[in-house]
Motif scaffolding. Structure first.
Motif, PDB file in Angstrom:
ATOM      1  N   LEU A  86       0.845  -1.059   0.065  1.00 26.38           N
ATOM      2  CA  LEU A  86       0.002   0.028  -0.009  1.00 26.38           C
ATOM      3  C   LEU A  86       0.924   1.154   0.111  1.00 26.38           C
ATOM      4  O   LEU A  86       0.353   2.370  -0.597  1.00 26.38           O
ATOM      5  N   ARG A  87       2.019   1.249   0.330  1.00 23.60           N
ATOM      6  CA  ARG A  87       2.993   2.198   0.431  1.00 23.60           C
ATOM      7  C   ARG A  87       3.014   2.845  -0.875  1.00 23.60           C
ATOM      8  O   ARG A  87       3.631   4.340  -0.712  1.00 23.60           O
ATOM      9  N   ARG A  88       3.014   2.396  -1.987  1.00 20.97           N
ATOM     10  CA  ARG A  88       3.059   3.261  -3.254  1.00 20.97           C
ATOM     11  C   ARG A  88       2.142   3.944  -3.368  1.00 20.97           C
ATOM     12  O   ARG A  88       2.458   5.002  -4.237  1.00 20.97           O
ATOM     13  N   ASP A  89       1.061   3.839  -2.496  1.00 16.34           N
ATOM     14  CA  ASP A  89       0.051   4.908  -2.645  1.00 16.34           C
ATOM     15  C   ASP A  89       0.036   6.081  -1.691  1.00 16.34           C
ATOM     16  O   ASP A  89      -0.816   6.917  -1.860  1.00 16.34           O
ATOM     17  N   MET A  90       0.768   5.695  -0.669  1.00 17.65           N
ATOM     18  CA  MET A  90       0.831   6.699   0.404  1.00 17.65           C
ATOM     19  C   MET A  90       2.044   7.032   0.715  1.00 17.65           C
ATOM     20  O   MET A  90       2.997   6.135   1.216  1.00 17.65           O
ATOM     21  N   GLN A  91       2.806   8.309   0.462  1.00 14.64           N
ATOM     22  CA  GLN A  91       4.146   8.458   0.708  1.00 14.64           C
ATOM     23  C   GLN A  91       4.277   9.909   1.777  1.00 14.64           C
ATOM     24  O   GLN A  91       3.136  10.343   2.156  1.00 14.64           O
ATOM     25  N   ILE A  92       5.616  10.233   2.174  1.00 15.89           N
ATOM     26  CA  ILE A  92       5.712  11.168   3.004  1.00 15.89           C
ATOM     27  C   ILE A  92       7.029  12.056   2.544  1.00 15.89           C
ATOM     28  O   ILE A  92       7.861  11.460   1.869  1.00 15.89           O
ATOM     29  N   ILE A  93       6.869  13.220   2.721  1.00 20.38           N
ATOM     30  CA  ILE A  93       8.206  14.199   2.590  1.00 20.38           C
ATOM     31  C   ILE A  93       8.540  14.731   3.919  1.00 20.38           C
ATOM     32  O   ILE A  93       7.737  15.386   4.773  1.00 20.38           O
ATOM     33  N   PHE A  94       9.580  14.249   4.213  1.00 24.29           N
ATOM     34  CA  PHE A  94      10.172  14.711   5.747  1.00 24.29           C
ATOM     35  C   PHE A  94      10.582  16.024   5.817  1.00 24.29           C
ATOM     36  O   PHE A  94      10.941  16.500   4.727  1.00 24.29           O
ATOM     37  N   GLN A  95      10.834  16.478   7.035  1.00 21.27           N
ATOM     38  CA  GLN A  95      11.276  17.840   7.567  1.00 21.27           C
ATOM     39  C   GLN A  95      12.576  18.340   6.855  1.00 21.27           C
ATOM     40  O   GLN A  95      12.565  19.269   6.481  1.00 21.27           O
ATOM     41  N   ASP A  96      13.429  17.328   7.347  1.00 22.63           N
ATOM     42  CA  ASP A  96      14.946  17.647   7.097  1.00 22.63           C
ATOM     43  C   ASP A  96      15.180  16.970   5.801  1.00 22.63           C
ATOM     44  O   ASP A  96      15.494  16.015   5.780  1.00 22.63           O
ATOM     45  N   PRO A  97      15.715  17.886   4.751  1.00 19.13           N
ATOM     46  CA  PRO A  97      15.714  17.297   3.541  1.00 19.13           C
ATOM     47  C   PRO A  97      17.337  16.874   3.275  1.00 19.13           C
ATOM     48  O   PRO A  97      17.593  16.086   2.254  1.00 19.13           O
ATOM     49  N   TYR A  98      17.917  17.051   4.336  1.00 17.72           N
ATOM     50  CA  TYR A  98      19.315  16.357   4.310  1.00 17.72           C
ATOM     51  C   TYR A  98      19.489  15.235   4.921  1.00 17.72           C
ATOM     52  O   TYR A  98      19.790  14.165   4.376  1.00 17.72           O
ATOM     53  N   ALA A  99      18.687  14.988   6.099  1.00 20.20           N
ATOM     54  CA  ALA A  99      18.822  13.841   7.028  1.00 20.20           C
ATOM     55  C   ALA A  99      17.874  12.638   6.391  1.00 20.20           C
ATOM     56  O   ALA A  99      18.154  11.512   6.554  1.00 20.20           O
ATOM     57  N   SER A 100      17.004  13.150   5.529  1.00 22.32           N
ATOM     58  CA  SER A 100      16.056  11.982   4.870  1.00 22.32           C
ATOM     59  C   SER A 100      16.742  11.267   3.540  1.00 22.32           C
ATOM     60  O   SER A 100      15.829  10.432   3.148  1.00 22.32           O
ATOM     61  N   LEU A 101      18.054  11.814   3.177  1.00 24.84           N
ATOM     62  CA  LEU A 101      18.447  11.339   1.926  1.00 24.84           C
ATOM     63  C   LEU A 101      19.875  10.576   2.786  1.00 24.84           C
ATOM     64  O   LEU A 101      20.540  11.330   3.181  1.00 24.84           O
ATOM     65  N   ASN A 102      20.060   9.590   1.721  1.00 26.70           N
ATOM     66  CA  ASN A 102      21.392   8.762   2.307  1.00 26.70           C
ATOM     67  C   ASN A 102      22.459   9.115   1.609  1.00 26.70           C
ATOM     68  O   ASN A 102      22.337   9.534   0.450  1.00 26.70           O
ATOM     69  N   PRO A 103      23.237   9.814   2.452  1.00 26.28           N
ATOM     70  CA  PRO A 103      24.319  10.633   1.938  1.00 26.28           C
ATOM     71  C   PRO A 103      25.395   9.732   1.053  1.00 26.28           C
ATOM     72  O   PRO A 103      26.175  10.357   0.466  1.00 26.28           O
ATOM     73  N   ARG A 104      25.285   8.334   1.230  1.00 27.20           N
ATOM     74  CA  ARG A 104      26.241   7.774   0.324  1.00 27.20           C
ATOM     75  C   ARG A 104      25.468   7.147  -0.968  1.00 27.20           C
ATOM     76  O   ARG A 104      26.161   6.463  -1.838  1.00 27.20           O
ATOM     77  N   HIS A 105      24.548   7.652  -1.294  1.00 28.40           N
ATOM     78  CA  HIS A 105      23.734   7.268  -2.540  1.00 28.40           C
ATOM     79  C   HIS A 105      23.606   8.613  -3.535  1.00 28.40           C
ATOM     80  O   HIS A 105      23.364   9.517  -3.073  1.00 28.40           O
ATOM     81  N   THR A 106      23.627   8.102  -4.962  1.00 28.52           N
ATOM     82  CA  THR A 106      23.491   9.294  -5.681  1.00 28.52           C
ATOM     83  C   THR A 106      21.997   9.459  -5.844  1.00 28.52           C
ATOM     84  O   THR A 106      21.136   8.644  -5.220  1.00 28.52           O
ATOM     85  N   VAL A 107      21.689  10.518  -6.205  1.00 31.46           N
ATOM     86  CA  VAL A 107      20.477  11.027  -6.576  1.00 31.46           C
ATOM     87  C   VAL A 107      19.618  10.073  -7.196  1.00 31.46           C
ATOM     88  O   VAL A 107      18.368   9.743  -7.109  1.00 31.46           O
ATOM     89  N   GLU A 108      20.182   9.443  -8.359  1.00 30.26           N
ATOM     90  CA  GLU A 108      19.440   8.331  -9.104  1.00 30.26           C
ATOM     91  C   GLU A 108      19.174   7.230  -8.366  1.00 30.26           C
ATOM     92  O   GLU A 108      18.062   6.557  -8.229  1.00 30.26           O
ATOM     93  N   LYS A 109      20.010   6.744  -7.542  1.00 31.74           N
ATOM     94  CA  LYS A 109      19.703   5.546  -6.398  1.00 31.74           C
ATOM     95  C   LYS A 109      18.512   5.884  -5.550  1.00 31.74           C
ATOM     96  O   LYS A 109      17.639   5.171  -5.376  1.00 31.74           O
ATOM     97  N   ILE A 110      18.605   7.132  -4.926  1.00 38.99           N
ATOM     98  CA  ILE A 110      17.716   7.546  -4.019  1.00 38.99           C
ATOM     99  C   ILE A 110      16.254   7.576  -4.535  1.00 38.99           C
ATOM    100  O   ILE A 110      15.259   7.199  -4.079  1.00 38.99           O
ATOM    101  N   ILE A 111      16.154   8.063  -5.943  1.00 33.24           N
ATOM    102  CA  ILE A 111      14.878   8.235  -6.288  1.00 33.24           C
ATOM    103  C   ILE A 111      14.295   7.074  -7.035  1.00 33.24           C
ATOM    104  O   ILE A 111      12.890   6.675  -6.962  1.00 33.24           O
TER     105      ILE A 111
END
Length: 322
Positions: free
Chosen positions: A91-116
């Protein structure tokens, strides 16, 4: 006519307090206490309140990122309160979240392509090439470029990182996105860009938002309806124009009196609330706001007011309007 996408009834989330040698339960923090509301398809419902009032906990409980203590959550006419982890994962494909801290919510070891592309890898059967095309498409949608896909989060500004977070949330074409204070960590000039982007995406992809924030001006800019929370309780809920022009609950009136006006000729009567927010581990009896309310009556100290419709589609929890 729009139909309900999400219905929340009697939602509660209490966190256990333990102590002693054997870590026995000695109390609980009532972070969210008996919330009920409905979100219509294509609507933006704003939720505002002071820090610690339970806004973010509400959003996470709806998505089952933390398990509710009690209540019922209905998404597209399906009760999702007690479904299995595997059903919830689908069901999570239909329900998503955008987090408050845009840096802490992104894995610093992954490229943008891998994250998305990670949500696509989990919830779709697209080939590697198709996933890459989808990532480039999403980057263009949120105002970035395809060449950004090979970069890492630390190479972007805060506003750009939040755009990446939005692109990730959009990856699987969700129906509901919970926005947990998505612009509070950004500069004011960048906030307006992100808010305008989210408004455009709502219209373009027929999205439904629950927009959580503590800034009343931000919520007024983007929301259709606004709910006001205090100490884990919803105290007022109505459309934004009515709320900002004719607030009924004393807490809402106090919050709005503190919002600065752009017109220097407009003089506001500032309502100063006395005292501090009570401890959610030991909330007051009766109305939770009575300890700070300038209009409190004896009944407010004894009986908790029901969340009732005072006027057409204007709900308030206050004995003055009961």
């Amino acid at each position: 006519m729009a139909k309900p996408l999400l219905e929340v009834s009697g939602l509660k989330k209490h966190f256990t307090i333990t102590g002693g040698v054997f870590s026995r339960k000695i109390g609980s923090v009532q972070a969210v206490n008996d919330l009920s509301f409905t979100v219509m398809e294509g609507e933006i419902l704003g939720i505002v309140g002071e820090s610690g009032c339970g806004k973010s906990t509400t959003g996470k409980a709806i998505l089952r990122l933390i398990e509710p203590t009690a209540g019922k959550i209905t998404f597209e006419d399906h009760d999702i309160t007690d479904i299995s982890d595997e059903e919830m994962r689908k069901l999570r494909r239909d329900m998503q979240i955008i987090f408050q801290d845009p840096y802490a919510s992104l894995n610093p070891r992954h490229t943008v392509e891998k994250i998305i592309s990670e949500p696509l890898l989990i919830h779709s059967e697209l080939s590697a090439e198709k996933r890459k095309e989808r990532v480039h498409e999403l980057l263009e949608v949120v105002g970035l470029s395809a060449y950004h896909a090979s970069r890492y989060p630390h190479q972007f500004s805060g506003g750009q990182r939040q755009r990446i977070g939005i692109a990730r949330a959009l990856a699987n074409n969700p129906k509901l996105i919970i926005c947990d204070e998505p612009v509070s960590a950004l500069d004011v000039s960048v906030q307006s860009q992100i808010l305008n982007l989210m408004s455009r995406l709502r219209d373009e992809f027929n999205l439904t938002y629950i927009f959580i924030a503590h800034d009343l001006s931000v919520v007024k800019h983007i929301s259709d309806r606004v709910g006001v929370m205090y100490l884990g309780n919803m105290v007022e809920l109505t459309n934004k124009d009515t709320l900002y022009e004719k607030p009924k609950h004393p807490y809402t009136q106090a919050l709005l009196s503190a919002v600065p006006s752009l017109d220097p000729d407009v003089k506001k009567d500032r309502i100063i609330l006395q005292g501090d927010v009570p401890n959610p581990a030991s909330p007051p009896s009766g109305c939770v706001f009575h300890t700070r309310c300038p209009k409190a009556m004896d009944i407010c100290k004894q009986i908790k007011p029901d969340f009732l419709e005072a006027e057409d589609h204007h709900f308030v929890a206050c004995h003055l309007y009961d």
